[in-house]
Design an enzyme around this catalytic site. Structure first.
Site, PDB file in Angstrom:
ATOM      1  N   LYS A 101       0.845  -1.197   0.000  1.00 47.27           N
ATOM      2  CA  LYS A 101       0.000   0.000   0.000  1.00 47.27           C
ATOM      3  C   LYS A 101       0.883   1.251   0.000  1.00 47.27           C
ATOM      4  O   LYS A 101       1.943   1.271   0.632  1.00 47.27           O
ATOM      5  CB  LYS A 101      -0.913  -0.032   1.233  1.00 47.27           C
ATOM      6  CG  LYS A 101      -2.020   1.003   1.233  1.00 47.27           C
ATOM      7  CD  LYS A 101      -2.950   0.814   2.444  1.00 47.27           C
ATOM      8  CE  LYS A 101      -4.051   1.847   2.495  1.00 47.27           C
ATOM      9  NZ  LYS A 101      -4.947   1.653   3.662  1.00 47.27           N
TER      10      LYS A 101
ATOM     11  N   SER B  21      -9.840   1.738   2.569  1.00 47.25           N
ATOM     12  CA  SER B  21      -8.905   2.483   1.749  1.00 47.25           C
ATOM     13  C   SER B  21      -7.868   1.604   1.033  1.00 47.25           C
ATOM     14  O   SER B  21      -7.283   2.054   0.056  1.00 47.25           O
ATOM     15  CB  SER B  21      -8.168   3.507   2.612  1.00 47.25           C
ATOM     16  OG  SER B  21      -7.356   2.867   3.570  1.00 47.25           O
TER      17      SER B  21
ATOM     18  N   SER C 104     -10.161  -0.656   6.688  1.00 47.63           N
ATOM     19  CA  SER C 104      -9.514  -0.417   5.395  1.00 47.63           C
ATOM     20  C   SER C 104      -8.854  -1.634   4.760  1.00 47.63           C
ATOM     21  O   SER C 104      -8.487  -1.599   3.591  1.00 47.63           O
ATOM     22  CB  SER C 104      -8.475   0.698   5.524  1.00 47.63           C
ATOM     23  OG  SER C 104      -9.123   1.937   5.508  1.00 47.63           O
TER      24      SER C 104
END
Lengths: 479, 480, 94
Positions: free
Chosen positions: A68, A143, A167
């Site tokens: 990420k 996210s 997330s």
């Protein structure tokens, strides 16, 4: 056989048997990225060079992994999908990255995300939205939407994301993959660009439960650089992958099956619960009375911390610097205000301002302090249930993947998509999302399993048992 | 009652920021030293880079507790760190890790020695830990500011007094005794020029007898104790002037200008501060056990007041003498080492507080910076007492001893500084002097004793100052 | 509940420049969110201790040991503007 479609443990078996070479896997994944990335847009940046650690070491995991875009890799641009961090190359590795490097991991690229992890749809990225591999018109969740979409689209073998209010789990659910938020303190946060420090946790996003346990083995463990890292002995989580849940007590919170839940999600999750019962688990309804306050509590505490964590993005040391043409206040303040105006997207501005407001003089007690107190109540609800139960099983998200753009103008409805995942962050406990079915539109549905702090073994055991007896995880997105 | 001058009372409170001299910084492993090249003692943590996290240096908390105990503070059993949020380029995270409502130390006091052995108690509100900010330099030519983050993350203990101080002199005295105590504790260099001790002052005036505090101003930018005193004196006069003429004091921060010897309003308009303190989620709380506090308390060194009282009693010295000796730890230690070798304490004290400290001051060092150890020093003192060295001669030997390792005997013989006291030699010299100055001798014989000194002077000259002046005087007198 | 003036004040505390077009919709959004979180006011929390840390951890220290720093080059590598080994910023007025 397409190597990119395999799980990490399948690839490791092949590597051990010398049936494939690490570079075959790496090039297979690269080809896959080349063929689908333009449609999915799972990555903020795809790495061109991928170093493969020398083969022959039994302990190496030369598996392609997506990271990420909020986890620092030394000398590699890391931006949290925000304009304000454009060009920022951290001079150090996050602890999880150092561990992955030590394990011989091959980094495929930085996965796309909501800007600063502010979102549940991956639409607030400055690089543009990631699309759900199951339906390109829909969001992958967020996210960590890029990480989940990359795994679901076979653009990586596995991935790491971060989970502050869901997330990892919510995008895992929406993309039909496995996402684990470990216990707060189990995985070092050092090098994770903070959203809300008391809630953030890095975790694995994988194609099945065994990979989740394997990846947690690599990234978990005590780190002296993180004061909130817990010094516990290292565990081999694959040891808890036993298909047997006889006598395990599972609580089903009644508050999770009322307003706002998509009937198809409700049906799938109920069917999954029945399956767990038929596999020998003792299933009972429980109550988490403060559930309805979780989202509000979360949005106050998380944005308050975020407002402070993101204050450092001011144009002084790194990233964007923007100076207005005409002087407004004084030179330095003008630079701050213009840099932050240009650098942050709308949702980031909303959250920074909400958090600033909640901490500001005159509002601290009414908002921030009160939220910390309600956090105590929410944690107590869970502690009480865990006094009698081994696990709590719920839907991961109230709905399946929604259309891109659908919730962008309504922050509150967006926030409510995290309603089932937030309590685990507020109370620090581990939680996983595993696939448990599909809607009529062929959209994945996720099942969430929570357990007591540092009892990841229980989660893996239940998740593994369910997975082995159903096989939802084997269904792949037809992209 | 127009035109009648009001009597005002000055009310002062001081905030001292003390840099603790640990090896590494408060939350990271960077070197904690002054004066490196800009931005060379920095790392992701003290630069506040995204993703970095603080971990508290164990020694920093220990030093804070040690200081708190020495300043008669209570130690909080539960402490935590909070974030103080504000934007300034020298503050890389745009928040300072500080302590809001659970300082390490609270409710203490400092006794400030006054004249005649009296003392005044200045109460301390609290002493809390925080991280120092970086350094900002203003480049007027380039119309920009430059930031050096070496200082960022230096451990600071902020020591805050109650508004108990009543004059600029008292503020000065408080700072002196505070600094001395801190030096005894060996927790800080306390060097205002290098910024390891910084002091801000709050000052207000109120009509004598009133209880309510007046409007205060905050004074910054003083870089010596003297400057603190001057700034307070200036501000006291400025405020009194305004109040006497019926004006009102504006609550503000004022900067001391050392060159102009005046305080000025800060040019930048300060916005209303809203620091939005909240507990730092990156640091866990600290529980300080009674046992740990006791352990530190038991290892506290003897502090200035106690040492002064003990030295006074043990060596039968005056309050003044004792304070001179405890004025630095090494002076006191040196004295006590000498006192073990020689029981004429007053004489040892005089030789230390006089010639030895003069030499030290002249070299801008302390006694430890001088090349003399108690044994040789005491030898000099003894030789001056028993007459084998004249006062001047002894001082000369001391000077020589400071630049070599030679024994005192060797120095005396090499320089020929031994005082001549044997009767035969002195009588011979006396005779020579008398013969050469017969007219003066006549004058003395006729009853005018004044020129006797002249004859002694002549004798001293002949012996290049080595004659025992008392003895030669007696001999000349006898011979006339 | 939250006025445009409040929004501007909060924006200035947050060091975010907002022009008129931005302030209005943000005020509306914040109003909506604050209305939603207002539900917390219903709870009686007088006797409840706040949770700042979710795990019962305390006394986490590092030892006072010096570790290597970054070099000046590594440190300044990140900035857009430097001078004399330092970060260069617009003039700060004291």
């Amino acid at each position: 056989m397409k190597l990119f479609s395999l799980t990490a443990h399948e690839i490791l078996d092949l590597l051990k048997a010398k049936k494939v070479k690490a570079e075959d896997v790496v090039s297979s994944v690269k080809e896959r990225i080349d063929s689908v990335e333009t449609r999915v847009h799972a990555y903020a940046r795809v790495f061109e060079t991928r170093e493969i650690a020398s083969e022959g070491n039994e302990n190496l995991f030369p598996i392609p992994i997506a990271v990420k875009d909020n986890i620092c890799i030394k000398d590699n641009e890391t931006t949290c999908a925000s304009k304000i961090l454009k060009g920022f190359k951290p001079p150090y590795d996050a602890t999880v990255i150092a561990k992955l490097k030590g394990a011989g991991a091959v980094f495929t690229g930085n996965a796309n995300m909501d800007e600063f992890a502010f979102g549940s749809s991956c639409e607030t990225s400055c690089f543009g939205p990631t699309r759900n591999p199951w339906d390109l018109e829909r969001v992958p969740g967020g996210s960590s939407g890029g990480s989940a979409a990359a795994v679901a689209a076979d653009e990586t073998i596995w991935a790491i994301g971060s989970d502050t209010g869901g997330s990892i789990r919510q995008p895992a659910a929406l993309c039909g993959v496995v996402g684990l938020k470990p216990t707060y303190g189990l995985v070092s946060r050092y090098g994770l660009i903070a959203f809300a420090s008391s809630l953030d946790q890095i975790g694995p996003i994988t194609k099945d439960v065994r990979d989740s346990a394997l990846l947690l083995n690599i990234i978990g463990g005590y780190d002296e650089n993180d004061s909130t890292s817990v010094d516990t002995p290292a565990k081999d989580y694959t040891k808890s992958l036993i298909s047997d849940i006889k006598g395990i007590k599972i609580g089903i919170p009644k508050e999770y099956f009322i307003e706002g839940i998509d009937p198809e999600v409700g049906l799938s999750v109920k069917a999954a619960i029945e399956q767990l019962r038929s596999l020998g688990a003792i299933v009972k309804e429980v109550s988490l009375p403060h559930t309805e306050y979780a989202v509000a509590t979360y949005y106050i505490t998380a944005t308050a911390e975020a407002s402070s964590n993101l204050a450092r993005f001011d144009g002084v040391q790194y990233g964007l610097r923007s100076i207005p043409k005409e002087q407004r206040k004084n030179p330095i303040v003008d630079m701050y205000e213009e840099t932050r105006n240009q650098g942050f997207g709308l949702e980031a501005k909303r959250r920074i301002m909400l958090g600033t407001y909640a901490l500001s003089s005159g509002y601290y007690d009414a908002y921030y302090l009160r939220a910390l107190k309600v956090r105590t109540l929410i944690k107590q609800d869970l502690d009480k249930v865990f006094g009698d139960f081994d696990a709590i099983v719920t839907p991961t998200s109230p709905t399946t993947a929604f259309k891109i753009g659908e919730r962008m103008d309504d922050p509150v409805s967006m926030y409510l998509s995290d309603i089932y995942t937030i309590p685990a962050n507020l109370s620090g406990i581990p939680a996983i999302s595993i696939p448990c079915g599909f809607s009529k539109n062929n959209l994945p549905i996720g099942l969430q399993i929570m357990a007591k702090a540092f009892n990841e073994e229980m989660i893996f055991k239940i998740a593994y048992t369910y997975e082995q007896n159903t096989g939802w995880h084997k269904k792949r997105a037809g992209i | 009652m127009p035109d009648e001058k009001k009597q005002f009372e000055t009310v002062i409170g001081l905030e001292v920021h003390l840099q603790l001299k640990t090896k590494s910084k408060i939350f990271c492993g960077c070197k904690n030293t002054f004066g490196g090249e800009p931005n060379t003692q920095t790392c992701p943590v003290c630069l506040g880079l995204p993703g970095s996290l603080p971990v508290l240096n164990r020694k920093v908390l220990e030093y804070a507790i040690k200081t708190g105990l020495a300043l008669n503070c209570k130690i909080n059993s539960f402490i935590k760190f909070d974030r103080k949020n504000y934007y300034y380029p020298d503050l890389p995270k745009a928040y300072q890790i500080s302590q809001y409502d659970s300082p390490v130390c609270y409710d203490g006091f400092v006794l400030v020695p006054q004249e005649k052995g009296e003392e005044k108690k200045i109460r301390l509100t609290r002493a809390h830990l925080e991280e120092d900010a970086g350094k900002l330099m203003h480049d007027h030519n380039a119309n920009c500011s430059l930031v050096d983050y070496n200082r960022t993350g230096t451990p600071l203990l902020e020591i805050v007094t109650q508004p108990d101080i009543r004059s600029a002199q008292e503020a000065y005295d408080y700072l002196q005794i505070l600094k001395l105590t801190l030096q005894y504790l060996d927790v800080s260099d306390c060097d205002m020029e290098k910024g390891s001790l910084r002091c801000d002052a709050n000052i207000s005036l109120r009509v004598m007898g009133e209880e309510k505090l007046g409007v205060k101003t905050e004074l910054k930018n003083m870089n010596s104790f003297k400057a603190v005193k001057s700034a307070l004196l200036f501000e006291e006069r400025r405020q009194e002037g305004i109040l006497q003429s019926g004006g009102k004091i504006t609550q503000e921060t004022r900067l001391w200008d050392e060159n102009k010897q005046m305080t000025f309003t800060m040019r930048s308009k300060e916005e209303a501060h809203d620091y939005r303190y909240f507990p730092d989620p990156d640091l866990v709380p600290f529980v300080i056990e009674e046992k740990a506090i006791k352990g530190i308390a038991e290892n506290l060194p003897e502090l200035p007041f106690d040492k002064c009282n003990r030295i006074k009693k043990e060596y039968d010295l005056s309050d003044y003498d004792a304070w001179v000796l405890v004025g630095s730890l090494e002076t006191a230690d040196f004295f006590e080492a000498c006192a073990k070798l020689h029981r004429n304490y007053k004489s040892v004290c005089n030789w230390i507080s006089g010639p030895l400290l003069q030499e030290a001051n002249a070299r801008k060092t302390g006694i430890s910076g001088l090349k003399i150890e108690p044994k040789r020093f005491v030898e000099i003192v003894k030789k001056s007492e028993d007459g084998s060295l004249s006062n001047l001669g002894a001082k000369d030997v001391l000077k020589q001893a400071l630049c070599s390792d030679k024994s005192i005997e060797q120095i005396i013989s090499e320089k020929g500084l031994a005082q001549v006291s044997d009767d035969a030699t002195l009588e011979k010299i006396a005779d020579e002097v008398i013969k050469a100055n017969l007219s003066v001798v006549e004058q003395i014989k006729s009853g005018d004793e004044k020129p006797l000194g002249f004859l002694v002077g002549q004798a001293m000259k002949k012996t290049q100052g080595k004659a025992n002046p008392k003895k030669i005087g007696e001999i000349i007198k006898r011979r006339l | 509940m939250i006025s445009e003036k409040d929004v501007k004040y909060v924006a200035s505390l947050s060091r975010i420049h907002l022009n008129e077009e931005e302030a209005k919709p943000l005020a509306k959004d914040l109003e909506k969110i604050l209305n939603y979180v207002a539900k917390l006011q219903k709870l009686d929390v007088k006797q409840i201790a706040p949770t700042s840390h979710v795990l019962p951890l305390n006394n986490v220290f590092r030892e006072d040991i010096v570790r290597p720093s970054l070099t000046q080059e590594e440190t300044l590598n990140m900035t857009v503007d430097k001078m004399n080994g330092s970060f260069k910023v617009p003039k700060v007025i004291e």
